[in-house]
Scaffold this motif. Structure first.
Motif, PDB file in Angstrom:
ATOM      1  N   SER A 117       0.327  -1.993  -5.501  1.00 58.83           N
ATOM      2  CA  SER A 117      -0.675  -2.629  -5.431  1.00 58.83           C
ATOM      3  C   SER A 117      -1.801  -1.415  -6.939  1.00 58.83           C
ATOM      4  O   SER A 117      -1.816  -2.666  -7.038  1.00 58.83           O
ATOM      5  CB  SER A 117      -1.133  -3.378  -4.715  1.00 58.83           C
ATOM      6  OG  SER A 117      -1.885  -2.490  -3.834  1.00 58.83           O
ATOM      7  N   GLN A 118      -1.731  -0.418  -6.493  1.00 60.46           N
ATOM      8  CA  GLN A 118      -1.945  -0.241  -7.797  1.00 60.46           C
ATOM      9  C   GLN A 118      -1.357   0.221  -9.135  1.00 60.46           C
ATOM     10  O   GLN A 118      -2.295   0.088 -10.260  1.00 60.46           O
ATOM     11  CB  GLN A 118      -2.499   1.681  -7.455  1.00 60.46           C
ATOM     12  CG  GLN A 118      -3.993   1.452  -6.806  1.00 60.46           C
ATOM     13  CD  GLN A 118      -3.603   3.011  -5.768  1.00 60.46           C
ATOM     14  OE1 GLN A 118      -3.150   4.086  -5.176  1.00 60.46           O
ATOM     15  NE2 GLN A 118      -5.205   3.255  -5.098  1.00 60.46           N
TER      16      GLN A 118
ATOM     17  N   PHE B 224      -0.170   6.169  -6.441  1.00 62.23           N
ATOM     18  CA  PHE B 224      -0.463   5.137  -6.713  1.00 62.23           C
ATOM     19  C   PHE B 224       0.545   4.312  -5.879  1.00 62.23           C
ATOM     20  O   PHE B 224       1.821   4.417  -5.836  1.00 62.23           O
ATOM     21  CB  PHE B 224      -0.003   4.413  -8.225  1.00 62.23           C
ATOM     22  CG  PHE B 224      -1.073   4.944  -9.205  1.00 62.23           C
ATOM     23  CD1 PHE B 224      -2.551   4.425  -9.099  1.00 62.23           C
ATOM     24  CD2 PHE B 224      -0.636   5.430 -10.440  1.00 62.23           C
ATOM     25  CE1 PHE B 224      -3.154   5.009 -10.846  1.00 62.23           C
ATOM     26  CE2 PHE B 224      -1.287   5.930 -11.509  1.00 62.23           C
ATOM     27  CZ  PHE B 224      -2.528   6.046 -11.647  1.00 62.23           C
ATOM     28  N   SER B 225       0.263   3.621  -5.446  1.00 62.35           N
ATOM     29  CA  SER B 225       0.282   2.385  -4.245  1.00 62.35           C
ATOM     30  C   SER B 225       0.827   1.455  -4.815  1.00 62.35           C
ATOM     31  O   SER B 225       0.598   1.466  -6.678  1.00 62.35           O
ATOM     32  CB  SER B 225      -0.912   1.939  -3.166  1.00 62.35           C
ATOM     33  OG  SER B 225      -1.302   1.213  -4.224  1.00 62.35           O
TER      34      SER B 225
ATOM     35  N   ALA C  89      -1.682  -3.346 -10.488  1.00 61.64           N
ATOM     36  CA  ALA C  89      -2.754  -3.688 -11.617  1.00 61.64           C
ATOM     37  C   ALA C  89      -2.846  -3.060 -13.238  1.00 61.64           C
ATOM     38  O   ALA C  89      -3.942  -3.470 -13.738  1.00 61.64           O
ATOM     39  CB  ALA C  89      -3.918  -3.272 -10.756  1.00 61.64           C
TER      40      ALA C  89
ATOM     41  N   ASN D 184       0.774  -0.956   0.119  1.00 59.14           N
ATOM     42  CA  ASN D 184      -0.190  -0.109  -0.177  1.00 59.14           C
ATOM     43  C   ASN D 184       0.798   1.004  -0.293  1.00 59.14           C
ATOM     44  O   ASN D 184       0.291   2.564  -0.304  1.00 59.14           O
ATOM     45  CB  ASN D 184      -1.086   0.097   0.790  1.00 59.14           C
ATOM     46  CG  ASN D 184      -1.927  -0.676   0.922  1.00 59.14           C
ATOM     47  OD1 ASN D 184      -2.663  -1.266   0.326  1.00 59.14           O
ATOM     48  ND2 ASN D 184      -2.368  -2.039   2.757  1.00 59.14           N
TER      49      ASN D 184
END
Length: 71
Positions: free
Chosen positions: A44-45, A41-42, A48, A6
Motif C-alpha cells: 500500500s505504501q 515498503f508495504s 501511494a 501491508n
C-alpha cells in the motif's frame, strides 16, 4: 504468513506464489531493477507513489489474489 496490502514488497518477491501474483497484475515488476529499492515498503505504501503505477483497482486485485495463497 498471510499476505495483504501491508506486506513488504521484499517479502512478496521472496515467495514464488506471491511474486507470481504481483507479476500477473504488474507485468515485469519482479525483474525491474528499480523494484529492489522498494523492498522495505508495504504494497500500500508503494501504491501511494504515482510513479509506481499501481492504481487502487490494481492494488485491490493484487490483495484479493494474495489472500488466496495458502502458506
Amino acid at each position: 504468513m498471510k499476505f495483504d496490502q501491508n506486506s513488504k514488497v521484499g517479502d512478496l518477491l521472496a515467495n514464488d506464489a506471491a511474486k507470481a501474483v504481483v507479476d500477473k497484475h504488474l507485468p515485469g515488476f519482479s525483474t525491474n531493477p528499480m523494484t529492489g529499492m522498494a523492498g522495505g515498503f508495504s504494497l500500500s505504501q508503494l501504491a501511494a507513489f504515482p510513479q509506481a503505477g499501481v492504481s487502487a483497482e490494481t492494488l485491490a486485485l493484487i490483495v484479493a489474489d494474495l489472500a488466496a495463497i495458502e502458506q
